[in-house]
Design a protein around this motif. Structure first.
Motif, PDB file in Angstrom:
ATOM      1  N   ASP A 143     -63.157 -26.097  31.761  1.00 46.51           N
ATOM      2  CA  ASP A 143     -61.789 -26.465  32.154  1.00 46.51           C
ATOM      3  C   ASP A 143     -61.657 -27.948  32.480  1.00 46.51           C
ATOM      4  O   ASP A 143     -60.540 -28.475  32.535  1.00 46.51           O
ATOM      5  CB  ASP A 143     -61.360 -25.636  33.370  1.00 46.51           C
ATOM      6  CG  ASP A 143     -61.144 -24.174  33.009  1.00 46.51           C
ATOM      7  OD1 ASP A 143     -60.701 -23.907  31.886  1.00 46.51           O
ATOM      8  OD2 ASP A 143     -61.448 -23.317  33.853  1.00 46.51           O
ATOM      9  N   THR A 165     -62.368 -30.396  30.647  1.00 48.37           N
ATOM     10  CA  THR A 165     -61.910 -31.147  29.465  1.00 48.37           C
ATOM     11  C   THR A 165     -60.575 -30.646  28.927  1.00 48.37           C
ATOM     12  O   THR A 165     -60.165 -31.046  27.836  1.00 48.37           O
ATOM     13  CB  THR A 165     -62.975 -31.050  28.367  1.00 48.37           C
ATOM     14  OG1 THR A 165     -63.190 -29.662  28.024  1.00 48.37           O
ATOM     15  CG2 THR A 165     -64.297 -31.659  28.824  1.00 48.37           C
ATOM     16  N   SER A 166     -59.892 -29.790  29.646  1.00 53.28           N
ATOM     17  CA  SER A 166     -58.629 -29.232  29.156  1.00 53.28           C
ATOM     18  C   SER A 166     -57.541 -30.297  29.112  1.00 53.28           C
ATOM     19  O   SER A 166     -57.512 -31.217  29.943  1.00 53.28           O
ATOM     20  CB  SER A 166     -58.173 -28.073  30.049  1.00 53.28           C
ATOM     21  OG  SER A 166     -59.127 -27.032  30.055  1.00 53.28           O
ATOM     22  N   THR A 167     -56.621 -30.154  28.135  1.00 48.52           N
ATOM     23  CA  THR A 167     -55.495 -31.091  28.020  1.00 48.52           C
ATOM     24  C   THR A 167     -54.561 -30.943  29.216  1.00 48.52           C
ATOM     25  O   THR A 167     -54.106 -31.936  29.802  1.00 48.52           O
ATOM     26  CB  THR A 167     -54.721 -30.831  26.727  1.00 48.52           C
ATOM     27  OG1 THR A 167     -55.619 -30.915  25.625  1.00 48.52           O
ATOM     28  CG2 THR A 167     -53.611 -31.853  26.549  1.00 48.52           C
ATOM     29  N   TYR A 168     -54.250 -29.685  29.561  1.00 48.79           N
ATOM     30  CA  TYR A 168     -53.422 -29.394  30.730  1.00 48.79           C
ATOM     31  C   TYR A 168     -54.306 -28.894  31.866  1.00 48.79           C
ATOM     32  O   TYR A 168     -55.379 -28.322  31.639  1.00 48.79           O
ATOM     33  CB  TYR A 168     -52.371 -28.335  30.400  1.00 48.79           C
ATOM     34  CG  TYR A 168     -51.298 -28.812  29.447  1.00 48.79           C
ATOM     35  CD1 TYR A 168     -50.222 -29.556  29.901  1.00 48.79           C
ATOM     36  CD2 TYR A 168     -51.361 -28.509  28.090  1.00 48.79           C
ATOM     37  CE1 TYR A 168     -49.230 -29.991  29.031  1.00 48.79           C
ATOM     38  CE2 TYR A 168     -50.378 -28.930  27.212  1.00 48.79           C
ATOM     39  CZ  TYR A 168     -49.313 -29.680  27.694  1.00 48.79           C
ATOM     40  OH  TYR A 168     -48.339 -30.115  26.837  1.00 48.79           O
ATOM     41  N   LYS A 190     -51.262 -25.189  33.050  1.00 52.32           N
ATOM     42  CA  LYS A 190     -51.289 -24.161  32.017  1.00 52.32           C
ATOM     43  C   LYS A 190     -51.906 -22.895  32.593  1.00 52.32           C
ATOM     44  O   LYS A 190     -53.028 -22.911  33.113  1.00 52.32           O
ATOM     45  CB  LYS A 190     -52.104 -24.637  30.812  1.00 52.32           C
ATOM     46  CG  LYS A 190     -52.074 -23.661  29.641  1.00 52.32           C
ATOM     47  CD  LYS A 190     -52.842 -24.235  28.453  1.00 52.32           C
ATOM     48  CE  LYS A 190     -52.779 -23.281  27.259  1.00 52.32           C
ATOM     49  NZ  LYS A 190     -53.502 -23.822  26.093  1.00 52.32           N
TER      50      LYS A 190
END
Length: 394
Positions: A147, A149-152, A186
């Motif tokens: 998590d 590296t998640s975008t959101y 998200k």
């Protein structure tokens, strides 16, 4: 028959006013009692949503003066490893102060498609938080190392918030924002509701936000899941270990079983006191109803004797007095229901309408039974009046 009874009631309207007032007040009190009982019972039936046995809370004053975030994170990682090195400790998770059964609350606000949602419970958690409590996922997944590296920003919510925001549809993959809508999260998972405020209160909408490095500056709670063999001797050793590790910190170890008991007692004891007071009130009301009916019989001996003299049976006279009492009760309950129905219509105290409607029904049944039982014996005494003796006394 009914027309005749209404005429008799109307002719004695002044005497019946006290009777009606007593029943109205009694109905409102009983309605309040049943509202509490139904509300607590409905919440009690719902699943707890987590397992609290063998979970201990460690609260400490944060005396760490480390300013570098990486060093601070390393300090807490070492503390976690120290705790996990003990064979009696199975799980360790740092968290915010608003742990289940505590008196601490942390709320926030969110938006979804422009609609604002306030007073949402905000829990700051780590990866092991779910396994420590054995929380159940109903949709999606829990946090993991990917998590980062998640975008959101990932977010886990509970069922209550999911139903408020997304109804019966899926929530995983949906975006929610802060009140100002400047930050986006998200939804990656939905957990079953956790009744963190005790067995008698609903879980309420909640989010489980993963802590970041900066959160360790104010984090002062550690949750541990201990093995069945953990006893008082181990607790003493654990306290000494923490005292040596967390220098100049006040340390408090609390068992979640004790916290749950205290939380439930704080709900049950006031309710019991309220029920005892209401019980004494009902006894006084019952005695008052009995006395009013008995007085009415003595005042109406000539009327009863005349009815018996022209052929009315004892049962007919008894039924008449019971019917009169029930009609008066119906009139009083009609007025009482007018006031009681305002609670679900106005959504008072944000309690489901089903609670109030059930309480109204139970209160009506209770009042009818009370009036019926209080009128049985006076009605029986009226039926035993001999017409010749009653007319002779008159």
């Amino acid at each position: 028959m009914l027309k005749h009874l209404f005429i008799l009631i109307w002719n004695k309207r002044k005497q019946n006013f006290l009777f009606l007032s007593e029943l109205l007040v009694s109905f409102l009190v009983i309605f309040a009692v049943f509202s509490f009982l139904v509300y607590y019972f409905q919440n009690y039936k719902k699943p707890l949503g987590f397992e609290y046995e063998k979970v201990w809370s460690i609260h400490f004053t944060n005396s760490v003066k480390i300013k570098n975030m990486d060093s601070l994170s390393m300090y807490y990682d070492n503390l976690r490893k120290t705790l996990k090195s003990l064979p009696q400790i199975e799980k360790v998770s740092f968290s915010g102060a608003n742990i289940p059964y505590s008196n601490n609350n942390s709320t926030t606000g969110l938006t979804n498609n422009g609609k604002k949602y306030n007073r949402i419970n905000n829990y700051r958690v780590e990866n092991e938080y779910k396994d420590l409590w054995k929380m159940k996922l109903v949709e999606g997944r829990w946090y993991n190392e990917q998590d980062i590296t998640s975008t959101y920003i990932p977010m886990v919510i509970n069922e209550s918030l999911k139903e408020e925001m997304f109804g019966k549809g899926p929530a995983t993959g949906k975006l929610i924002g802060s009140l100002e809508d400047k930050i986006k999260w998200k939804v990656i998972g939905v957990t079953a509701d956790m009744k963190a405020n005790g067995d008698f209160y609903p879980a309420g909408p909640a989010i489980y936000a993963k802590v970041d490095t900066s959160a360790y500056r104010w984090m002062r709670n550690a949750l541990i899941k201990v093995s069945p063999g953990a006893d008082a001797a181990f607790e003493s050793r654990l306290y000494k270990l923490l005292s040596g590790t967390l220098k100049n910190s006040n340390i408090e170890i609390t068992h979640l079983t004790d916290m749950r008991k205290s939380k439930n007692e704080a709900t049950i004891i006031p309710m019991i006191i309220f029920m005892i007071i209401a019980g004494f009130l009902m006894i006084n009301v019952a005695l008052g109803l009995f006395g009013v009916l008995w007085y009415n019989i003595n005042k109406r001996r000539s009327e009863i004797g005349l009815r018996r003299a022209i052929g009315a049976g004892g049962k007919s006279v008894s039924y008449q007095l019971v019917y009169e009492s029930l009609i008066l009760a119906t009139m009083s309950l009609t007025a009482g229901c007018f006031f009681a129905i305002q609670f679900p219509l106005l959504n008072v105290f944000d309690i489901p309408a089903s609670v109030y409607l059930t309480a109204i029904l139970l209160a009506m049944i209770f009042i009818y039974m009370l009036v019926f039982l209080c009128s049985l014996y006076p009605g029986k005494q009226a039926a035993a009046i001999h017409p010749a003796i009653a007319l002779h006394e008159e």
